[in-house]
Write an enzyme that holds these catalytic residues in place. Structure first.
Site, PDB file in Angstrom:
ATOM      1  N   ASP A   1     -13.176   2.057   4.668  1.00  0.00           N
ATOM      2  CA  ASP A   1     -11.965   1.942   5.478  1.00  0.00           C
ATOM      3  C   ASP A   1     -12.247   1.357   6.854  1.00  0.00           C
ATOM      4  O   ASP A   1     -11.308   1.026   7.590  1.00  0.00           O
ATOM      5  CB  ASP A   1     -11.302   3.315   5.635  1.00  0.00           C
ATOM      6  CG  ASP A   1     -10.490   3.711   4.414  1.00  0.00           C
ATOM      7  OD1 ASP A   1     -10.245   2.846   3.553  1.00  0.00           O
ATOM      8  OD2 ASP A   1     -10.103   4.890   4.312  1.00  0.00           O
TER       9      ASP A   1
ATOM     10  N   LYS B   1      -4.551  -1.276  -6.643  1.00  0.00           N
ATOM     11  CA  LYS B   1      -5.551  -0.552  -5.865  1.00  0.00           C
ATOM     12  C   LYS B   1      -5.406   0.921  -6.219  1.00  0.00           C
ATOM     13  O   LYS B   1      -4.393   1.544  -5.919  1.00  0.00           O
ATOM     14  CB  LYS B   1      -5.340  -0.768  -4.366  1.00  0.00           C
ATOM     15  CG  LYS B   1      -6.388  -0.093  -3.488  1.00  0.00           C
ATOM     16  CD  LYS B   1      -6.141  -0.403  -2.020  1.00  0.00           C
ATOM     17  CE  LYS B   1      -7.181   0.237  -1.114  1.00  0.00           C
ATOM     18  NZ  LYS B   1      -6.925  -0.056   0.311  1.00  0.00           N
ATOM     19  N   TRP B   2      -6.425   1.481  -6.885  1.00  0.00           N
ATOM     20  CA  TRP B   2      -6.426   2.875  -7.358  1.00  0.00           C
ATOM     21  C   TRP B   2      -7.217   3.698  -6.360  1.00  0.00           C
ATOM     22  O   TRP B   2      -8.422   3.535  -6.243  1.00  0.00           O
ATOM     23  CB  TRP B   2      -7.047   2.932  -8.747  1.00  0.00           C
ATOM     24  CG  TRP B   2      -7.115   4.279  -9.407  1.00  0.00           C
ATOM     25  CD1 TRP B   2      -7.629   5.424  -8.877  1.00  0.00           C
ATOM     26  CD2 TRP B   2      -6.696   4.605 -10.737  1.00  0.00           C
ATOM     27  NE1 TRP B   2      -7.554   6.451  -9.786  1.00  0.00           N
ATOM     28  CE2 TRP B   2      -6.983   5.978 -10.935  1.00  0.00           C
ATOM     29  CE3 TRP B   2      -6.122   3.891 -11.780  1.00  0.00           C
ATOM     30  CZ2 TRP B   2      -6.713   6.623 -12.145  1.00  0.00           C
ATOM     31  CZ3 TRP B   2      -5.845   4.536 -12.969  1.00  0.00           C
ATOM     32  CH2 TRP B   2      -6.138   5.890 -13.146  1.00  0.00           C
ATOM     33  N   ASP B   3      -6.548   4.591  -5.667  1.00  0.00           N
ATOM     34  CA  ASP B   3      -7.175   5.331  -4.571  1.00  0.00           C
ATOM     35  C   ASP B   3      -7.407   6.790  -4.963  1.00  0.00           C
ATOM     36  O   ASP B   3      -6.801   7.320  -5.902  1.00  0.00           O
ATOM     37  CB  ASP B   3      -6.281   5.255  -3.324  1.00  0.00           C
ATOM     38  CG  ASP B   3      -7.070   5.323  -2.020  1.00  0.00           C
ATOM     39  OD1 ASP B   3      -8.253   5.744  -2.047  1.00  0.00           O
ATOM     40  OD2 ASP B   3      -6.505   4.969  -0.978  1.00  0.00           O
ATOM     41  N   MET B   4      -8.305   7.443  -4.216  1.00  0.00           N
ATOM     42  CA  MET B   4      -8.555   8.887  -4.353  1.00  0.00           C
ATOM     43  C   MET B   4      -8.981   9.387  -2.976  1.00  0.00           C
ATOM     44  O   MET B   4     -10.091   9.104  -2.528  1.00  0.00           O
ATOM     45  CB  MET B   4      -9.656   9.154  -5.376  1.00  0.00           C
ATOM     46  CG  MET B   4      -9.967  10.641  -5.553  1.00  0.00           C
ATOM     47  SD  MET B   4     -11.679  10.891  -6.016  1.00  0.00           S
ATOM     48  CE  MET B   4     -11.675  12.636  -6.423  1.00  0.00           C
TER      49      MET B   4
ATOM     50  N   ASP C   1       0.832  -1.198   0.000  1.00  0.00           N
ATOM     51  CA  ASP C   1       0.000   0.000   0.000  1.00  0.00           C
ATOM     52  C   ASP C   1       0.871   1.254   0.000  1.00  0.00           C
ATOM     53  O   ASP C   1       2.045   1.231  -0.379  1.00  0.00           O
ATOM     54  CB  ASP C   1      -0.961  -0.040   1.199  1.00  0.00           C
ATOM     55  CG  ASP C   1      -2.281   0.665   0.933  1.00  0.00           C
ATOM     56  OD1 ASP C   1      -2.309   1.912   0.993  1.00  0.00           O
ATOM     57  OD2 ASP C   1      -3.288  -0.011   0.674  1.00  0.00           O
ATOM     58  N   ASP C   2       0.325   2.366   0.426  1.00  0.00           N
ATOM     59  CA  ASP C   2       0.944   3.690   0.371  1.00  0.00           C
ATOM     60  C   ASP C   2       2.309   3.702   1.063  1.00  0.00           C
ATOM     61  O   ASP C   2       2.519   3.043   2.081  1.00  0.00           O
ATOM     62  CB  ASP C   2      -0.011   4.678   1.057  1.00  0.00           C
ATOM     63  CG  ASP C   2       0.327   6.126   0.773  1.00  0.00           C
ATOM     64  OD1 ASP C   2       1.340   6.396   0.114  1.00  0.00           O
ATOM     65  OD2 ASP C   2      -0.454   6.998   1.205  1.00  0.00           O
TER      66      ASP C   2
ATOM     67  N   CYS D   1     -10.842   2.566  -5.160  1.00  0.00           N
ATOM     68  CA  CYS D   1     -11.005   2.968  -3.761  1.00  0.00           C
ATOM     69  C   CYS D   1     -11.052   4.484  -3.738  1.00  0.00           C
ATOM     70  O   CYS D   1     -10.500   5.144  -4.616  1.00  0.00           O
ATOM     71  CB  CYS D   1      -9.823   2.447  -2.945  1.00  0.00           C
ATOM     72  SG  CYS D   1      -9.755   3.007  -1.230  1.00  0.00           S
TER      73      CYS D   1
END
Length: 727
Positions: free
Chosen positions: A548, A476-479, A366-367, A526
């Site tokens: 989350d 995993k494409w987050d915003m 992840d990040d 996401c």
């Protein structure tokens, strides 16, 4: 399915297997009226429902009361500033600065199949599996033409609606509002069902009494949002899962939206749904077209359950395109709640080695792997691997994880830019911001201006180059923030109102490129959890991160609201550690697994720190997931009891399409003293079939389980759960 035109009554009848929708063309001018939507009818001529022989009559008979006619006429698409004082579906400013528009019938055609909507996600079908009605409309006064589209499917009771408009004048027109659908109907004491929420509390079901005037839900955040959801339903008072009427409306779009119900002076309801008009203005030069996103309408006369299953089947069969739709998803472990930003090669490999021993199939990083991102204050946009963390680079890490026997996935947030980043220092104008105004930060980040092709190309190429550099099988494409300070340095002053919609179109273009260039990639979208959980995103990815909040008890309510519309296979759901990182609750490991089973199933924890008991439970949980994966992905979902309603327990069921098996999940949230077993009536089974509870010799006919019910003993303690498999 069928669409027929009755010339004598000038009416069009749209029939699905179990519903009918009737449109009537009225008077000399060609007003497009709505006559009926509901259970299937076998009489074709329903033009009498238009009440055109009642006062105030049609304008050709009583021109002196034209406004009275327009203000009561049940229309398929309402005009603006011409006599109908209810909510308009369209607003156009012409060359004179005036805002009058009325789209009238010109022609229609009935065609096989269903066309794509340019630049937008939409349902799809082969020519033999769908039919479409296209009504040509026009306003000759301002030079505007359009097509109202209605599509139906051979295997569904859903009807989709959208509109395309075109400027055929010699002057510029400004589109200030365009709803995708309008529906007028008599009020029969309906309630308005909405899904409200917040971060970590998405999609809570709420029923509202419909009063006079306007009641709505919507988003102006640049995304469909945690707070509101692009779905409403009109439902009978006292509706249950199996009884009562429901009219559902779901918007296939991931940006600003408005969903509104208005009750007028004559107890008529008007439902509109479309792009939210706030801060929206689109300039149409001569010859320009604008395509609205589509709305999926579903009618049920057998309660919420039938509406739910119609949406589930439609989205599985006609919206989700991913090759993973019918496949078991790999059981992944995500390192976010395990490490947050504090990780390196060895930590990730420790997790991978232990995960492999437990039967987990994929590690997702992840990040925190790029730039110098050791917290959430920097480096978004600088998508270069931080080799101080990942010694030897990303490919070495991926190869090492693959050598252990796990697949590898990675997290991105391509739409964002940090003020503290090399990208921002080089291109501050790439961030959405209003000149001379201090920009609003959220999570200490800005939003990239995806209306600009060079920005989209940069962001996409960063993602693509990383994916090409190693054997990465999942993204995993987050915003993680909403849009504010709406202004683009590359849009003219009279086009700034286009930014929000063009942003969404830009994001869709990037995702289309991604799944085209990497067709075997498993993409999970996401947005700070579930802020962009909508049909638009399902067109690009087969699963969306649901919330989350991974606490099993919180997830009961979140997943109930989500499953009201969306298939279980679309809901990202993981087992996490306790005390839970969001609410601090401690729940049994078994219950966390059983609740996550009603979704994609995975893990969000540091497996190396689990107790031996919990670690030993993982292989059994994974075996359970694989055992029921096909049933959960493809089966029919039934809501049997709601913790949200009763405050004590939750129960839901998935039944195979051939009714040969069913899986019942029972979660006891709070135990009660001195109480008997729960009697749960089981839905969806074959009445004549004899079912056995797996692991026992107990057998029941389907009709017995439906009418008499199944007794479920109460477990000892709170937060307990059990799975019951009927075979």
């Amino acid at each position: 399915m069928n669409i027929t035109y009755l010339k004598d009554s000038r009416s069009i009848k749209i029939d699905t297997a179990n519903t009918s929708y009737v449109i009537c063309i009225v008077d000399e001018e060609g007003f497009i009226g709505h006559a009926y939507y509901g259970a299937k009818l076998f009489d074709d001529d329903l033009s009498y429902l238009m009440r055109i022989n009642e006062n105030p009559m049609v304008p050709s008979v009583n021109g002196r009361d034209r406004s009275a006619f327009l203000d009561t006429f049940p229309t398929e698409f309402s005009g603006n500033n011409v006599g109908d004082f209810r909510e308009s579906s369209i607003d156009i400013e012409d060359k004179n600065g005036t805002h009058g528009v009325q789209l009238l019938y010109k022609n229609h055609r009935i065609i096989k199949g269903k066309s794509k909507i340019e630049g937008l996600p939409a349902t799809f079908a082969d020519d033999e599996d769908a039919m479409t009605l296209e009504i040509e409309v026009e306003d000759t006064n301002i030079g505007l033409q359009g097509i109202l589209s209605y599509s139906i499917f051979k295997d569904s009771d859903a009807i989709t609606r959208s509109i395309k408009i075109k400027n055929v004048s010699e002057n510029s027109l400004y589109l200030d509002k365009l709803m995708s659908m309008c529906l007028d109907m008599d009020d029969e004491d309906y309630r308005m069902l909405v899904l409200h929420g917040s971060w970590a509390r998405e999609r809570n079901i709420e029923y509202r009494k419909i009063g006079y005037g306007k009641q709505s839900c919507g988003s102006v955040r640049g995304e469909s949002s945690h707070q509101e959801h692009p779905f409403i339903a009109l439902v009978s008072d006292g509706i249950t899962q199996s009884k009562g009427e429901a009219y559902g409306f779901n918007f296939v779009y991931s940006g600003n939206f408005l969903a509104q119900v208005e009750k007028n002076q004559f107890d008529s309801l008007r439902v509109v749904m479309g792009i939210h008009p706030d801060n929206f203005r689109f300039k149409l030069e001569p010859g320009d077209e604008f395509f609205s996103p589509e709305v999926v309408m579903v009618y049920s006369d057998k309660g919420l359950g039938q509406m739910t299953r119609t949406y589930h089947d439609l989205y599985r069969n006609h919206l989700i395109r991913s090759p993973y739709l019918r496949k078991p998803r790999p059981v992944l472990i995500n390192n976010w709640e395990a490490t947050y930003f504090d990780f390196d090669n060895e930590k990730l490999l420790d997790i991978a080695r232990t995960a492999k021993k437990c039967g987990i199939e994929m590690l997702v990083m992840d990040d925190g792997w790029f730039g110098y991102r050791n917290d959430d204050n920097s480096s978004l946009g600088d998508w270069q691997v931080n080799e101080n963390k990942l010694k030897g680079g990303l490919k070495k890490l991926v190869d090492d994880v693959n050598a252990i026997g796990l697949k590898f996935g990675i997290w991105f947030e391509p739409e964002m830019i940090s003020p503290d980043s090399e990208l921002y220092r080089a291109h501050p104008d790439w961030a959405i911001a209003i000149p001379d105004r201090t920009p609003c930060r959220s999570r200490n980040q800005y939003v990239l201006d995806l209306t600009r092709p060079e920005v989209r190309d940069y962001a996409y190429n960063c993602v693509a180059s990383i994916l090409k550099s190693a054997n990465i099988e999942y993204v995993k494409w987050d915003m993680n923030r909403q849009l504010t300070d709406i202004c683009s340095s590359c849009l003219d002053a009279d086009r700034q109102g286009e930014l929000m919609h063009r942003y969404v179109l830009g994001m869709y273009e990037m995702q289309e490129r991604l799944i085209t260039d990497f067709p075997d990639l498993l993409l999970e979208n996401c947005s700070g959890g579930g802020a962009r959980f909508d049909p638009g995103m399902l067109y690009y990815s087969p699963q969306l991160w649901c919330s989350d909040d991974t606490d099993a008890i919180e997830r009961l309510t979140i997943q109930e609201g989500t499953a009201l519309i969306y298939p279980l296979s679309t809901m990202g759901a993981h087992v996490s550690v306790c005390p839970n990182h969001t609410v601090g609750r401690v729940t049994p490991f078994e219950t966390r697994g059983n609740v996550a089973l009603a979704g994609t199933f995975g893990y969000e924890l540091d497996v190396t720190k689990l107790s031996d008991e919990d670690k030993a439970a993982i292989p059994n949980q994974i075996d359970t997931y694989h055992k029921y994966s096909e049933l959960i992905r493809n089966g029919d979902y039934y809501r049997l009891a709601s913790y949200r309603e009763n405050h004590f327990y939750d129960c839901y069921e998935v039944v195979s399409k051939d009714k040969s098996e069913a899986l019942i999940t029972f979660v006891q949230v709070l135990n009660q003293a001195n109480s008997h077993s729960r009697r749960i009536k089981i839905e969806g089974l074959d009445d004549e079939r004899v079912y056995r509870i797996e692991g026992t010799d107990k057998t029941f006919r389907g009709s017995t389980l439906k009418h008499a019910g199944l007794l479920i003993e109460r477990p000892w303690g709170d937060f307990q759960s059990k799975l019951i498999h009927l075979i």
